[in-house]
Structures are given as C-alpha cells and as structure tokens.
Design an enzyme around this catalytic site. Structure first.
Site, PDB file in Angstrom:
ATOM      1  N   SER A 283       0.805  -1.228   0.000  1.00 51.88           N
ATOM      2  CA  SER A 283       0.000   0.000   0.000  1.00 51.88           C
ATOM      3  C   SER A 283       0.836   1.277   0.000  1.00 51.88           C
ATOM      4  O   SER A 283       1.877   1.387   0.636  1.00 51.88           O
ATOM      5  CB  SER A 283      -0.922   0.005   1.212  1.00 51.88           C
ATOM      6  N   ARG A 336       2.353   9.017  -7.476  1.00 55.22           N
ATOM      7  CA  ARG A 336       2.791   7.701  -7.924  1.00 55.22           C
ATOM      8  C   ARG A 336       3.677   7.761  -9.164  1.00 55.22           C
ATOM      9  O   ARG A 336       4.691   7.072  -9.240  1.00 55.22           O
ATOM     10  CB  ARG A 336       1.562   6.844  -8.249  1.00 55.22           C
TER      11      ARG A 336
END
EC number: 1.3.5.1
Lengths: 643, 256
Positions: A283, A336
């Site tokens: 995660s 990301r």
C-alpha cells in the site's frame, strides 16, 4: 463523431439538470426490457443490482466461479468521498479539483464533478448495506488521508476496503438473484458483441465449464470488465483480468480512448525470477513512514548485490535518499508517477539493490527508532507480514525492497456523459471506460468511480436510451446472432488448431517485456517505433507457432488464455500507436522528448489537450484517430511541481 | 531464475464430474523456494503443455489471498501446511527438497469436481442468495453517520465479514459442514444495527438453504477454525446457533 453530450449550464448544476431532462421508463414498462451486464466487480454488481431493483430484467456474467471474486476485491486502501465529516475544508468542488489536477488535466470536467457529487451517496449506500467501515470510538465513521489531497476524505475498512465494498454490492446482487430479477451466469466469458442496425443487441459467451457458445439478447449491454493491465503480463491485476470483452466491442465499433495511459504503482514487491506470475502491491500508505533510498555509487550497489557488503555496512552518508533530495517539500510522498520514474532512473544508473539489481529500498529503521516497533506494527502489521511471507525477509530488521509495477489503466472504452460508447445501447462503466481519471488516477478513486457509475449514474442514463426504443423484445432470431456466433466458433476452432512449439505464456511474457521496456515508465519515439514492429512480429509468431491444447467442450484453461493473449497482442500495438501520437508527457505517460530541464513531465496543452479516441478499421488496417477537445472552464491548468 | 528443489507431486486428475479421477505422479524439478505454490504448478503446467499433455486445471485468480478462488488440499490440509494463508500465498520454502506433495481438490458432496482440482462452489452463492443481505434499495438511505455504531461492534462485525468464501472450512470438516462460512455472514449482520430488522428470518433462510445443499452438521471439532486462511472464529457458529434458536422460539417464519 464524438459528441460528449455534456449538458450546458454551470458545472455544479449539470448533473441535476441532466437527470431531469433524461427520459424515463414507466415502472410497468421496465420489465419489458432486458439489460446485459458483463463483469461483476464494483461497477457491474452495483449496476446489475440497482437496475434490477428498478424493475428491469438483468442478465449478469462473470468469468470467475462467483461474482464475489471480481478483482475489485483486492483494492486495499480506501474510497474517497466529499463528506467533510472531518470539518477540514473538504467539499464536492475540492474533490473535483483534486481529481482533475491529479489526472494532470486530461479528464472531462463534467464527468469528474458528477463523480464528486455522488461520492457522498456511495458511503450512505454502503453503510446501509452493512459494510463495516472503520469507526471512531464515538461510533462515527473514521477517515484517513491519501496521496494528492490535503484533506482526510478516505473511508476504509482496514486494508480490505475493496473486499468489503464488493461484498456489499454482491449482497445487493444476491438479493435480486433471489427475487429472480437478475439471472446470473458464473464461469461465462463474453467473446463478442452482437449489433443490429448499429445498436448493441446482445453478446456471445462461452460457458467455461461445458464450452457451449451461446447467444444472449438484450436491449442494452453494459461492459463492466475492468482494465487491461495484464497486457504487461506482470501486473497487480488478477490472473484472469483481460481486455477481451472491451476489445471485441472495439472491433464492433466502440472507440477506444487514451490506451497509453497506464498507472505504474511505485511500491510493489520486486520480481524474483522468470517464474513470477503476478506482482503484489504494498500500500501507498507505507510511504508515510518509509524512506526510499539506494547506495550513492554504482560500486557500492554492485558490492551490495554480490553480497560483499551488508546493508548495515553502508554508512548514512553513502545512502542516497533521492526523493527527499530532489523533492524536499513532498519528499517520499510525491505522486505515484513521479515516485515510479525516479526508481527506474536510479536502477537504470546501476544503483539498484537486491540480487537482480531491479529494486530500491523502502526503509523503516528511522520510523521504528522514532515510533517504536509496536506502533509501526499497529500501523502496517498486515503489510509487513505479507512482505515477510512473500520474500522471506523481515522488514522490521532490514529495509523492504520495492519496485514499480503496472497497476491500473486510465484509458479504456470511450463513453459520453451518459456512459454510452460510440455504439448505441452499449455502455462502459468503471475501470473499463476512460472518463474520470485523466492521465493519472489518485489513490482511493477507483472504488469511488466503479460504485458511482453502477449505483448512481447508469440507473438514470440507461432509461433515456431505452425509452426511445419501443417495447418490442429483441429479435433473437435475427441473423446477426447466428452470424456472430459462427464467427466466434470459427475463432475458437482456429485457436484450437494451433499446434506450434511455444506456449501461450511464452508469447505473453515476450509481449510483457516489449510493453514494459518501450511503453512502460518512460517512452520515446525510437523505442515505441521499435516496439510496434516487435509486437507485429510477435503476433505472427503467436498465430504460427503457439500451441493450444484440448477441446472446446470442456473446461480448457489453455484455450481461455490463448483467446485473451490474442487480444492483448492487438491492444498492445494500439497502446504503442497512442503513445507515439501523444508527443507530450502527462501523468503516467512520460515521453522522454517532453520533459522540463529538471527531468520532470512536461505537458503540451496547446497541442494535446484532447482525448485520443481510436476507431478500428479492419484486420491489419491502421486505426483512425478522433479527437475530443477537453475544455476547462472551472480549473486553471498549471504545470505540476512537487519540489 | 530457477531453483534447486526437486519434488514429486501426486496430483488428482479427473476429466469431469462424470468420470472417475485418479492420482497421477509428476516430477517438479528446479523449483525455487521463492515461488508460490501456484507458480510451482505453473512451471509443471508449462512443461506439460510443451509435451502436448493437458495442463493441471485449478482455480485461482487474484493470487493475493483475498478473492477466495484458489483452493487445493495439500498433503491433507486445505491451503497446505502453513497456517493463516491461502494456497496462492503459500511459498515453496514451506517445503523441502525431495519431498512428495499430494494435491487434491476440496472433497465434499456439495462441491462436485468440475475438472482436476477445480470444484463447483456455487452452493455458497445460493446460501448467500437465500438471505445474506440487508433489504435496502439503492438510494433513499439515511446519512452514513446517522447510524452510529460502537467501534467495538463495528470491529467485531468486520472480523466476521472478512471471510473470503474459499470453502476451506468445508474441506477441513469431517462432516463437510459449511457452518463457519454461513455463520460468518449471519454474525456480521446480527452484530450491526442495520441487520436487526431481519436477523431471525435471515438465519432461518440461510440455514435452510445450507441444509438443502447437502452440507453436513457441526460437531464442534474446530477443524474449520484451525484451517481458515483468514481466521474466522468458531464463536460465529455459536452466535448463529443462538440466532437460529431465537428465530424458532420467536416463531419468526416470515419469508426473507
């Protein structure tokens, strides 16, 4: 050709006005219509249940042995909603704004605003269904923060939010199956779309137990079939995730939008060898406390890889915390796409770690010193355990090794504001469509979109189409059903006749290498051009030298895989075409030719502020590009900076 | 990167539910301890395909331990020797070089074999369809914070809701009882305020369907709890029995 059907008027009023203007189907007439739903993840289950509640006949299909297994179940982190329960300044507009910005200004404003509007209803709906979200001691719902936002708006159920939301939608679906309003087909795979006079009127499926190739007729077809990340062979997707339903629809006239937009997630467990079948996500939340680093020099990295040095032998001043160094204000919490590209950069320099050298460290030593092992365990225990189980390395004692992996695809079937594709009567929901995330999806937004489309958008918009059709049942004796079914059978027979020397996985792995190398985290003109040729060659190799075993009339996993890989081999080339066409960097799409002096992604709004939607023109014909201009009336376009 | 483990596999092969199955022996050579159990089977299957032999069929999908699709009885234990994991999360370092591994499908009358190691678990779906939900339509529900739920209750409901529906409990049980699976869903809703309105009718409907599917009875041996990959507790079964008894006493027989 591309009419987005975005209603006129102020942004915040578009959806309410549109709902009023949509035509309705009288309750007594709804039962005269049949709607086909393909896929039973968050989008499919919620759509099937909601439409059946309204009175439509629904036929739902999934390739797994139960609708509960769809890959939405694996989502870990959470689901965003503009509830502002934390009194921290959240609003529908802020969620809208964050999502458009996070998508690097390549999504459609009106769709994103609607998503933010209905996000609040989703949480209410799920709680009413008995979804056990995390709660505070006072009994009210808890929230946490996620990347790309400065408010706490993420609802979660430990690290299993996707599971709990899917089981909620599955329970609503089960209720309708029990009432007989949904007919469920497990272990069925959609292999083609049937159109009559240009409208979607049914699908052809293969029963994956008996091999029976069947026609199913309906007044509308909803594709809720997820993303195409498995084109890379290795991804965080489930093994069965595939593009076949969407690709078959594309070949029947549905335009495919922005196929080159793929999200590569920075924190995954690295590949250990050729045997690797899939990749496991760790995660994003780990980057709150973990520090990313590699050795400062190639020599040190080499010694580490050979085992001449231990990790502890590398002194503090010889470690390069490159994200903290390059992005002092965001540090390890850059988005990301930025985190992924930087990991690739240091590995390409030869400073990667682990036996393969294709990994970077995510180190919790400082966090453990600062917070104590117990606190770290309470926060991340299940992730640490999963890491330990897979790698046999104890992350409490030594840093995790991580590397980016393909995770999500923002591109997909082009849809208008009503979620209808360019084929009338054919809709696409959830990850399967392209509409809401632009060139990069923010964490905790995929679950939101799947459920928004299924619970709160399609129940309104599909009626508008059906109301114009009249009440006649679909003519199941129309020759197009037989023609399409025969084509599918022919294709199955052709696949089964292949008796070459390569396995389907051999070809799929090769395709994955090509895509990863040339159409992965960084792309350039020469590499993409080379990839196009390599994919064409590989496609020929597949049809000439692959082997497919067994027969159709049985459970045949060889055949299933072959059909999916055949479609990936076509999609892969379109992704490369799209990446070649988009001579700018945006979100997950990084063109090396288009970067700032510091090496960051550089958009070109003047020339590329559009959706690239591709039209299929026949076997081995180049696809034709159509552009939907993106108009931004409510946000100001800026270059993202995380310095 | 291949490894250095050599294994003997005895795998259950069965063409379909109408033919008899048998064990077939395969050699799995050069296996790395970093492989997952299913990746080891992938390697064996690739070899079989190259030889033109039908690969071993087994169910699997997410390979992250959450979808519940993988199964396999490995050396007599559902999901293999390691506690608290699914087969897809079991790694070959749990085995040693030279070992013989026996691989079978779930064995239960209510889970007929489809092919080789893949079984039909649709009975689980039908039990859920009988009553595993709260009767609410989309829309028109109260605000999420309009239903406060004590954290301790929400957490306990979550523990029950975490069941992945793999069927290991049935496979582990000498009676092939599905009570752990059924009780997990009944417990989740019995604990939550949203589930109160229908708690008794739900227990009756789900238990009736469970019996109709041919699952066995519970004799409290606890094998299900021991083998459950996600730690569903036996106390769920006790709660289900209370719910069921409550329904009988209160004679609540309205259809669910």
């Amino acid at each position: 050709m591309l009419d987005s059907k975005v209603p006129a008027g102020p942004l915040a009023e578009k959806w309410s006005k549109h709902k009023f203007n949509l035509k309705l189907v009288n309750p007594a007439n709804k039962r005269k219509y049949t709607i086909i739903v393909v896929g039973t993840g968050l989008a499919g289950s919620s759509a099937a249940a909601s439409l059946a509640e309204l009175g439509y006949n629904v036929k739902a299909f999934c390739y797994q042995d139960s609708p509960r297994r769809a890959h939405s179940i694996a989502a870990q982190g959470g689901i965003n909603a503009a509830k502002n329960y934390q009194n921290d300044g959240d609003s529908v507009f802020r969620l809208f704004y964050d999502t458009v910005k996070g998508g690097d200004y390549r999504s459609r404003e009106a769709n994103v605003h609607r998503l933010a509007e209905v996000s609040v209803n989703i949480i209410d709906q799920c709680v009413a269904q008995g979804v056990p979200f995390a709660r505070e001691y006072g009994g009210l719902l808890d929230n946490r923060s996620f990347g790309g936002a400065q408010v706490s708006r993420t609802f979660y159920a430990r690290g299993q939010t996707g599971q709990q939301l899917l089981l909620g939608a599955y329970s609503a679906l089960n209720r309708q199956i029990n009432k007989g309003t949904v007919k469920m087909y497990n272990r069925h795979e959609m292999l083609d779309l049937v159109t009559i006079d240009g409208h979607a009127r049914g699908i052809i499926t293969r029963d994956m137990v008996t091999g029976a190739i069947e026609s199913h007729e309906g007044h509308a077809v909803l594709l809720c079939t997820g993303g195409y990340g498995n084109v890379f062979f290795l991804s965080t997707n489930a093994m069965g995730c595939n593009v076949t339903a969407a690709w078959r629809a594309h070949k029947r006239g549905a335009l495919f939008a922005n196929p080159c937009y793929t999200q590569i997630h920075p924190t995954c467990i690295p590949v250990t060898g050729d045997h690797q079948s899939k990749l496991t996500l760790m995660s994003e939340s780990l980057r709150n406390d973990g520090r990313v680093w590699v050795p400062k020099t190639v020599e040190l990295a080499q010694k580490l890889r050979k085992g001449e040095l231990k990790i502890a032998d590398i002194k503090e001043q010889d470690r390069d915390y490159y994200l903290e160094r390059k992005y002092p204000s965001f540090g390890n919490l850059v988005p990301r796409d930025v985190a992924s590209r930087n990991a690739k950069e240091v590995v390409d320099e030869g400073r990667g770690v682990g036996a393969s050298g294709i990994a970077v460290f995510l180190d919790f030593e400082d966090a453990i010193k600062r917070l104590g092992e117990d606190t770290v365990r309470a926060k991340y225990g299940n992730l640490f355990d999963m890491y330990y189980q897979i790698t046999d390395e104890n992350p409490y004692k030594q840093p995790m090794r991580i590397y980016p992996a393909v995770h999500y695809t923002m591109g997909g079937v082009w849809v208008d504001y009503n979620l209808m594709t360019t084929v009338p009567g054919l809709y696409a929901l959830g990850e399967c469509n392209f509409s809401d995330h632009g060139a990069n999806r923010l964490g905790a937004s995929a679950l939101m979109q799947g459920l928004a489309d299924g619970y709160f958008v399609i129940p309104y918009t599909v009626g508008d189409y059906l109301a114009g059709l009249g009440f006649a049942p679909v003519d199941k004796n129309h020759p197009n059903f037989e023609i399409t079914r025969t084509e599918v059978e022919k294709r199955v027979r052709k696949l089964l006749s292949l008796k070459g020397s390569k396995t389907v996985d051999d070809i799929h792995k090769k395709l994955g290498h090509i895509m990863w190398e040339y159409c992965g985290m960084a792309r350039n003109e020469a590499g993409l051009t080379k990839a196009k040729g390599l994919i064409q060659e590989l496609r020929r190799e597949f049809w000439n030298d692959v082997t497919v075993l067994g027969e159709n009339e049985e459970m045949n996993q060889s055949l299933e895989k072959a059909g999916r890989v055949a479609d990936f081999l076509e999609l892969g080339e379109l992704m490369v075409d799209d990446a070649l066409n988009r001579r700018e960097s945006c979100g997950g799409h990084f063109r090396e030719e288009s970067q700032t002096e510091e090496g960051e992604a550089k958009r070109n709004d003047e020339d590329f502020s559009y959706v690239a939607a591709w039209e299929y023109k026949g076997e081995d014909q180049p696809e034709v590009l159509h552009k939907e201009a993106l108009v931004f009336e409510n946000v100001k376009l800026t270059q993202r900076s995380y310095k | 990167m291949s490894g250095n483990m050599n294994l003997t596999l005895k795998v259950w092969r069965q063409k379909n539910d109408k033919t008899r199955g048998k064990f077939v022996t395969y050699q799995a050579n050069g296996i790395s301890s970093d492989m997952s159990f299913l990746e080891m089977l992938d390697v064996v299957n690739e070899d079989l395909v190259r030889k033109g032999e039908d690969p071993i069929h087994f169910d699997h999908d997410c390979r992250e331990g959450i979808c519940g699709m993988c199964s396999l009885h490995i050396n007599g234990r559902p999901h293999g020797p390691k506690q608290g994991t699914t087969t897809c999360q079991l790694h070959m370092r749990s085995f040693h070089d030279g070992q013989t591994i026996v691989i079978e499908p779930w064995r239960a009358a209510a889970f007929p074999v489809i092919k080789d190691l893949a079984v039909d678990r649709s009975a689980f779906d039908r039990i859920q369809q009988a009553g595993g939900y709260i009767n609410v339509n989309t829309g028109g529900v109260p605000d999420a914070n309009g239903i406060p739920i004590p954290k301790i209750v929400a957490d306990e409901a979550f523990e029950s809701a975490t069941c992945i529906g793999c069927g290991a409990c049935v496979a582990a049980c000498k009676n092939a009882s599905a009570m752990l699976f059924v009780s997990a869903k009944i417990s989740q809703y019995a604990l939550l305020p949203q589930g109160q309105t229908e708690r008794y009718s739900r227990a009756q409907a789900m238990v009736a369907q469970m019996d109709a599917e041919g699952f066995g009875s519970c004799t409290n041996t606890g094998a299900c709890e021991a083998e459950c990959p996600v730690g569903i507790k036996l106390t769920n079964i006790a709660r289900m029995n209370r719910e069921y008894l409550g329904a009988k006493i209160l004679k609540q027989v309205e259809p669910h």
